[in-house]
Scaffold this active site. Structure first.
Site, PDB file in Angstrom:
ATOM      1  N   HIS A   5       0.847  -1.188   0.000  1.00 42.72           N
ATOM      2  CA  HIS A   5       0.000   0.000   0.000  1.00 42.72           C
ATOM      3  C   HIS A   5       0.888   1.245   0.000  1.00 42.72           C
ATOM      4  O   HIS A   5       1.852   1.327   0.761  1.00 42.72           O
ATOM      5  CB  HIS A   5      -0.891   0.036   1.242  1.00 42.72           C
ATOM      6  CG  HIS A   5      -2.041  -0.919   1.183  1.00 42.72           C
ATOM      7  ND1 HIS A   5      -3.057  -0.914   2.109  1.00 42.72           N
ATOM      8  CD2 HIS A   5      -2.348  -1.906   0.300  1.00 42.72           C
ATOM      9  CE1 HIS A   5      -3.936  -1.860   1.818  1.00 42.72           C
ATOM     10  NE2 HIS A   5      -3.520  -2.468   0.733  1.00 42.72           N
TER      11      HIS A   5
ATOM     12  N   TYR B 244      -9.168   7.730   6.360  1.00 36.60           N
ATOM     13  CA  TYR B 244      -9.378   8.431   7.618  1.00 36.60           C
ATOM     14  C   TYR B 244     -10.488   9.450   7.404  1.00 36.60           C
ATOM     15  O   TYR B 244     -10.376  10.308   6.520  1.00 36.60           O
ATOM     16  CB  TYR B 244      -8.111   9.149   8.066  1.00 36.60           C
ATOM     17  CG  TYR B 244      -6.910   8.245   8.277  1.00 36.60           C
ATOM     18  CD1 TYR B 244      -6.807   7.455   9.416  1.00 36.60           C
ATOM     19  CD2 TYR B 244      -5.875   8.205   7.347  1.00 36.60           C
ATOM     20  CE1 TYR B 244      -5.709   6.637   9.620  1.00 36.60           C
ATOM     21  CE2 TYR B 244      -4.781   7.385   7.543  1.00 36.60           C
ATOM     22  CZ  TYR B 244      -4.698   6.608   8.684  1.00 36.60           C
ATOM     23  OH  TYR B 244      -3.611   5.793   8.880  1.00 36.60           O
TER      24      TYR B 244
ATOM     25  N   PRO C  49      -2.844   3.107  18.787  1.00 35.02           N
ATOM     26  CA  PRO C  49      -2.868   2.566  17.427  1.00 35.02           C
ATOM     27  C   PRO C  49      -3.043   3.617  16.329  1.00 35.02           C
ATOM     28  O   PRO C  49      -3.203   3.252  15.162  1.00 35.02           O
ATOM     29  CB  PRO C  49      -4.067   1.620  17.456  1.00 35.02           C
ATOM     30  CG  PRO C  49      -4.988   2.227  18.463  1.00 35.02           C
ATOM     31  CD  PRO C  49      -4.101   2.826  19.517  1.00 35.02           C
TER      32      PRO C  49
ATOM     33  N   LYS D 196       2.054   1.638  14.805  1.00 33.29           N
ATOM     34  CA  LYS D 196       3.478   1.461  15.062  1.00 33.29           C
ATOM     35  C   LYS D 196       3.796   0.292  16.001  1.00 33.29           C
ATOM     36  O   LYS D 196       4.951  -0.084  16.145  1.00 33.29           O
ATOM     37  CB  LYS D 196       4.065   2.739  15.675  1.00 33.29           C
ATOM     38  CG  LYS D 196       3.952   3.985  14.805  1.00 33.29           C
ATOM     39  CD  LYS D 196       4.769   3.867  13.557  1.00 33.29           C
ATOM     40  CE  LYS D 196       4.759   5.166  12.758  1.00 33.29           C
ATOM     41  NZ  LYS D 196       5.462   5.042  11.470  1.00 33.29           N
TER      42      LYS D 196
ATOM     43  N   TYR E 149       5.142   8.213   8.591  1.00 34.05           N
ATOM     44  CA  TYR E 149       4.070   7.217   8.449  1.00 34.05           C
ATOM     45  C   TYR E 149       4.646   5.840   8.184  1.00 34.05           C
ATOM     46  O   TYR E 149       4.175   4.833   8.715  1.00 34.05           O
ATOM     47  CB  TYR E 149       3.156   7.664   7.320  1.00 34.05           C
ATOM     48  CG  TYR E 149       1.807   6.984   7.239  1.00 34.05           C
ATOM     49  CD1 TYR E 149       0.963   6.923   8.343  1.00 34.05           C
ATOM     50  CD2 TYR E 149       1.350   6.449   6.039  1.00 34.05           C
ATOM     51  CE1 TYR E 149      -0.294   6.340   8.256  1.00 34.05           C
ATOM     52  CE2 TYR E 149       0.107   5.862   5.936  1.00 34.05           C
ATOM     53  CZ  TYR E 149      -0.711   5.796   7.044  1.00 34.05           C
ATOM     54  OH  TYR E 149      -1.956   5.217   6.958  1.00 34.05           O
TER      55      TYR E 149
END
Length: 386
Positions: free
Chosen positions: A75, A196, A288, A292, A383
């Site tokens: 992704h 998101y 979360p 990570k 990220y």
């Protein structure tokens, strides 16, 4: 009854313990993994699924990546929605230009267990550790397992952390005051990757897992009982917050799991001392918000394996003495970005001056992420980085 001493007793068969066990065996160091749950529960527990490039490199370089290389999906984009529209970030072309590999954690755990056993490792399921004292692990039922070192990889509620903190190790912690309803649905992804959604009713998230399963998150009040959320209520609320009337419907399916996740973070000031060392959630719990946790566990397992190899194979304890100092800066870097993501995704409640100011800042961050290349590069580097 006491068993024979091994080099390392590993408590916990999650990603940290299993990666550590595999790496130790590969270095010729004998170890045993003790896991309180049965194998079916360990291999079936659905958790995170985002592996950072550094994690993939560790797994690949140590012969632990056959499954994720065969079945994992790359992704490189994520999508943001709000009442001001939708935009997609192709983070694979920003910052360092690296992707995520999406591979469900339960599948990775199954792979790691199979490889550990293939390499001749000893793994005891249903072995609940009750006490750790100077290299000795006392199991429920009275059996002792002893090692020159003990690795606590049994999570933030485990005996490894409890033992270390009981001897004076302090914890820095934060309760983010946010809870999510975590939903695993038997439904194909509705978006290419991660979505998101910012909404006045709270955050909603879409995380693609496999071709037939998707993870969703819904911000909910702390203390929420997941049993109060029917399938109809879940899909209705997801449709509202994901703005399906504007951007298209979600692909629905049966809800396989639902649980409340309270966003909390903590970090121990030291990751071990003497004969007890920690890795994974035992060493520090991360919210979360930026996925990570598993990646930190893999990073720490690699570092701890190197340190234990030095002590056991060469009699050099200097790498163990440096273990905390080597890990903590990267742990705190991950926590800083996770906190940044949390403030981006969750606006304050209420309609007073302070709440309105906080929500305005939230949308200013989102606008900067949409329009400013410097912010996009920052996002991409953090990220996918660890």
């Amino acid at each position: 009854m006491t068993t024979a001493q091994v080099g390392v007793v590993i408590v916990g068969a999650g990603p940290a313990g299993l990666v550590l066990g595999n790496l130790l065996l590969d270095r010729g160091i004998d170890c045993v993994i003790l896991e309180r749950r049965d194998r079916l529960a360990v291999e079936g527990r659905a958790r995170a699924g985002f592996l950072a490039p550094h994690s993939v490199r560790i797994l690949t370089g140590n012969g632990l990546a056959d499954g994720l290389l065969a079945r994992g999906r790359t992704h490189t984009t994520c999508l943001f929605r709000s009442d001001r529209g939708e935009f997609t970030l192709d983070y694979g072309k920003l910052g360092p230009g690296e992707p995520h590999t999406v591979y469900p954690q339960q599948e990775l755990v199954r792979d790691l267990i199979a490889e550990y056993l293939r390499r001749g490792g000893h793994l005891r399921f249903g072995a609940e550790a009750e006490e750790i004292t100077d290299g000795r692990v006392r199991l429920r039922g009275g059996t002792d397992v002893t090692g020159r070192y003990v690795a606590g990889c049994d999570g933030h509620r485990g005996i490894g952390r409890a033992t270390l903190t009981a001897h004076g190790t302090r914890t820095a912690r934060r309760d983010h005051g946010v809870s999510w309803l975590a939903v695993l649905a038997a439904a194909p992804p509705s978006l290419p990757a991660t979505g998101y959604a910012l909404h006045e009713r709270g955050f909603a998230g879409h995380m693609a897992r496999t071709a037939s399963a998707t993870r969703y998150y819904l911000q909910c009040p702390p203390g929420t009982d997941p049993a109060d959320w029917s399938e109809d209520r879940i899909w209705t609320e997801l449709a509202t917050r994901m703005r399906t009337a504007e951007f298209g419907p979600l692909r629905e399916g049966a809800v396989l799991e639902k649980a409340r996740v309270d966003l909390r973070s903590d970090v121990l000031e030291s990751l071990g001392t003497g004969r007890l060392w920690l890795a994974g959630d035992a060493a520090g719990l991360i919210s979360p918000s930026a996925a990570k946790g598993a990646n930190l566990a893999i990073l720490q397992a690699e570092s701890l394996a190197h340190a234990l190899e030095g002590a056991l194979a060469r009699g050099d304890e200097a790498p163990l003495a440096r273990y905390t100092g080597a890990c903590l800066p990267r742990i705190w870097h991950a926590h800083e970005f996770s906190h940044w993501m949390s403030t981006l995704l969750h606006g304050p409640d209420g309609d007073d001056d302070t709440a309105r100011y906080g929500r305005a800042l939230q949308y200013a961050r989102l606008e900067s992420l949409r329009t400013l290349r410097s912010h996009q590069d920052f996002f991409a580097e953090n990220y996918t980085g660890i």
